[in-house]
Design a protein around this motif. Sequence first.
Motif, short mmCIF file in Angstrom:
data_model
loop_
_atom_site.label_atom_id
_atom_site.label_comp_id
_atom_site.label_asym_id
_atom_site.label_seq_id
_atom_site.Cartn_x
_atom_site.Cartn_y
_atom_site.Cartn_z
N PHE A 101 -34.89 -65.28 21.87
CA PHE A 101 -33.48 -65.70 21.78
C PHE A 101 -33.22 -66.24 20.38
N TRP A 102 -32.20 -65.73 19.72
CA TRP A 102 -31.89 -66.26 18.38
C TRP A 102 -30.41 -66.12 18.07
N ASN A 103 -30.00 -66.96 17.11
CA ASN A 103 -28.57 -66.96 16.80
C ASN A 103 -28.25 -66.31 15.47
N GLN A 104 -28.23 -67.09 14.42
CA GLN A 104 -27.75 -66.55 13.13
C GLN A 104 -28.84 -65.95 12.27
N VAL A 105 -30.06 -66.38 12.53
CA VAL A 105 -31.12 -65.98 11.61
C VAL A 105 -32.46 -65.99 12.34
N THR A 106 -33.35 -65.06 11.97
CA THR A 106 -34.67 -65.06 12.62
C THR A 106 -35.78 -64.75 11.62
N LEU A 107 -36.93 -65.36 11.87
CA LEU A 107 -38.10 -65.13 11.01
C LEU A 107 -38.83 -63.92 11.58
N VAL A 108 -38.84 -62.82 10.82
CA VAL A 108 -39.43 -61.59 11.35
C VAL A 108 -40.94 -61.62 11.18
N ASN A 109 -41.37 -62.01 10.01
CA ASN A 109 -42.80 -62.01 9.75
C ASN A 109 -43.08 -62.67 8.41
N LYS A 111 -25.81 -60.92 4.87
CA LYS A 111 -26.16 -60.30 6.14
C LYS A 111 -27.25 -59.24 5.87
N GLY A 112 -28.30 -59.24 6.67
CA GLY A 112 -29.35 -58.21 6.52
C GLY A 112 -30.75 -58.79 6.43
N LEU A 113 -31.68 -57.89 6.03
CA LEU A 113 -33.10 -58.25 5.97
C LEU A 113 -33.46 -58.74 4.57
N HIS A 114 -34.21 -59.83 4.49
CA HIS A 114 -34.59 -60.39 3.19
C HIS A 114 -36.08 -60.71 3.17
N SER A 134 -30.84 -62.07 8.63
CA SER A 134 -29.68 -62.96 8.74
C SER A 134 -28.48 -62.19 9.28
N GLU A 135 -27.77 -62.83 10.17
CA GLU A 135 -26.59 -62.23 10.80
C GLU A 135 -25.36 -62.34 9.93
N LYS A 136 -25.43 -63.24 8.94
CA LYS A 136 -24.22 -63.51 8.15
C LYS A 136 -24.62 -64.10 6.80
N LYS A 137 -23.62 -64.34 5.99
CA LYS A 137 -23.86 -65.03 4.72
C LYS A 137 -24.11 -66.50 5.04
N GLN A 138 -25.25 -67.02 4.60
CA GLN A 138 -25.54 -68.43 4.91
C GLN A 138 -26.66 -68.96 4.01
#
Length: 821
Positions: free
Chosen positions: A198-206, A250-253, A229-233
């Motif tokens: 479960f996650w909201n605006q941002v998640t740690l992928v690896n 927004k996107g993968l970083h 990240s789901e959005k600019k933040q």
Amino acid sequence: MNKYLVLFFLPIVFFGQNLKRSLSSENWKFKQVDTKNWLTATVPGTVHTDLLANYVIPDPFLETNEKNVQWVEKKDWEYKTSFFLSQSEMNFKNIDLQFDGLDTYASVFLNNQLILEANNMFRIWKIPVRKYLLKGENILKVVFKSAVIEEQHIAKKQSVQLPTDERVYSRKAPYQYGWDWGPRLVTAGIWKDVKLHFWNQVTLVNSSYKQVQLDSQKADLEFNTTVFSEKKQVITIKVNDSIAKVELQKGLHKIPIKYRINNPKLWWCNGLGEPNLYAFKISLFDDLQEIESQEMNIGLRTIELIQEQDAIGKSFYFKLNGKPVFMKGANYIPEDSFLPRVADSVSQKRIEDAVAANMNMLRVWGGGVYASDAFYSACDKNGILVWQDFMFACAMYPGGKDFLENVKQEVIDNVTRIENHSSLAVWCGNNEIDEAWHNWGWQKQLKYSKADSTQIWKDYQKVFHELIPNTLDSLYPEKKAIYWPSSPSIGWGRKESLLQGDAHYWGVWWGKEPFEIYEEKVGRFMSEYGFQGMPDMTTFNYFSNGNQLEFDSESIKSHQKHPTGYETIKEYMQRDYIIPKTFENYSYVSQLLQAKGMKVAIEAHRRAKPNCMGTLYWQLNDCWPVTSWSSVDYFGNWKASHYQVKQSFENLLISVGEDKEKYQVYLVNDSLQDILGNLILKTIDFNGKVLFEKTILTEVKANSSQIVYTFSKKDIPKKYRKKSVVQLQFVTKEKKVNTTFYWVKPKDLQLLKPDLKITKIDEVTYEITSNVVAKNVCLSSDEKTHFSHNYFDVLPNEVYTIKVTQPVKTVSVKSLFDTLN
Ligand code: BMA
């Protein structure tokens, strides 16, 4: 801030945190597709273990039951569970469903919607499922199609048949299809954890790390954390106390963070120092709190594979922290036919067995599975380096677009999971495929045309010379993982196999050559060779279910998977031992035989240092109760071979080499220091009378093998040869190492009847003495325990102290003499 405001903020704090919830413990049920009867299931698990728990099938490990359960592989199976989501869980913007492992052809339905079609046992599957979920009850269903039937469908569409069988079309553990030590149990199931994320605006992928610089003053690490990240933040990432604040679109970083460790303590392999680990926590924060984190334990070390032209051919050795290290170890196979039931503690125990036997490397063999996280963590913690095969073995694989894409994802998933472990030394493409293609006669047997052969070899190259190394490079361009396409690189029938690369030597066992050939066939890095030994009597009694133990019983036969296994053991036994009459004594002598073979091989490899720089015997462990090449049986009992290996792998080894005219005493020193000590050579007759004695003050150079004494064969009086033993000791300030050496084979020894005395010193300590030389003294107990030493020679006038791990009421003792009539 007043009290009201604090309370007001609390719910926001709660909703900001990402959560994981395992669905494994929900009430799972399963049934055969096309039947109606739902039964209780365990997840993670397998169809076979679920059928067993429901009394539908007999235990496939007992008697000849393996045969009776073959129908299971041809059926389709369905698993389902229902789970409830709370309002707070439903409030998350994103919910992913993650399967850590599905074996293998699985269609996944969530609330009747097909959300995934999986086709690779080794991949991790992650599906965004927020839109399918309901508040309240949700139904998750996984339908497994029979892998063998799927493979038949795929095979039918092919214009050429690939060796060895249809299993090659599935990305599924090869050993499940039966091996020369394993039963055929082609299972299915949710074999690893399944969870909701479960996650909201941002998640740690690896998160991964690289070592930028390592010297005695400092270690500079760079952590790369992938975040979605789901959005600019703006978010904060912490690596322990190093902090970075970053603005995300927004996107993968991929976010780099540097970390410096002053005065670093290096990670060393077993035998050379401490496997020092540094604990790291990588955490993702928003303004208020931690959102998600990942932990890792990092060992600081450098590892290189050195291949340089030399007088023999090309070197093949590893440098750890700049030092050439002789690798001592074994090949590791899956610990069970049904892996989900292997507790982490069992894998940890296997690693402890490796450490106790003075190993520093294990090869995760390519016909099984990528090992568990617990396995790699235990290797990190215990200084065991890992030679990691990708899961391809003894067959040719297809090279079509879909297959390649599937393999690519498998490589990404497993490299990402395993690469952060400091124990990882080398990635290897496959087990014995290059050798097989060039030497096993497939092309003739299967009557390939030139065009077929060219195509199959092209496909091979696509997987092992392009796809895998390119994917490794793209994942970690900076790290440049060590990659070796196939083990061995050249087959054992060719002389070049001893001049370069790693070698599997199977002239002993498969080629029926004598053990002594091991002394000649020494390659640059021996990654396989081996000899079978029967398991512990308790293991035989277990699978025979109390029935009489006889070689012609169906149960005994079905727990030997090599086509000529028992004949081969007997042929070798006749060469060296007097064949015992009882099954129990036969089993004991078969263990001595195996131990002898491994001693000859390992010590020849070590004496040949630095030309040879590694020895990994076949095989450490078993996946079921069986007679096999393992040195530790399925239940964790050490065979005589494991005790022998422990001695032959000691950092400081005394070993005797032999040629036509002479015996040469070697001292092999794997430590990084010169060692000064007294070499004491003593020949005694079986009554203990000293016939010859010599003490030589010797210095053995660090990391070397040296000849320190030579006996000319003609100087050994004939009349003593069958009646005497040489005791060799090397005594330094810190320790004493010793071994025994006999001039003739065990069957030619004129052994005397020993009077063995065991004295109990305390609950866990015993002392053993004998009036005459007692060869291969074997201690056993009806109760479960482990002896610190076993199968050793007891010399008169010496006291041997033995420890047991568990106190036992009685200890029985026998020696080789007891098997002679
Ligand atoms: C080696 C392994 C296995 C096999 C073993 C014993 O070659 O790679 O394939 O089980 O030999 O035959």
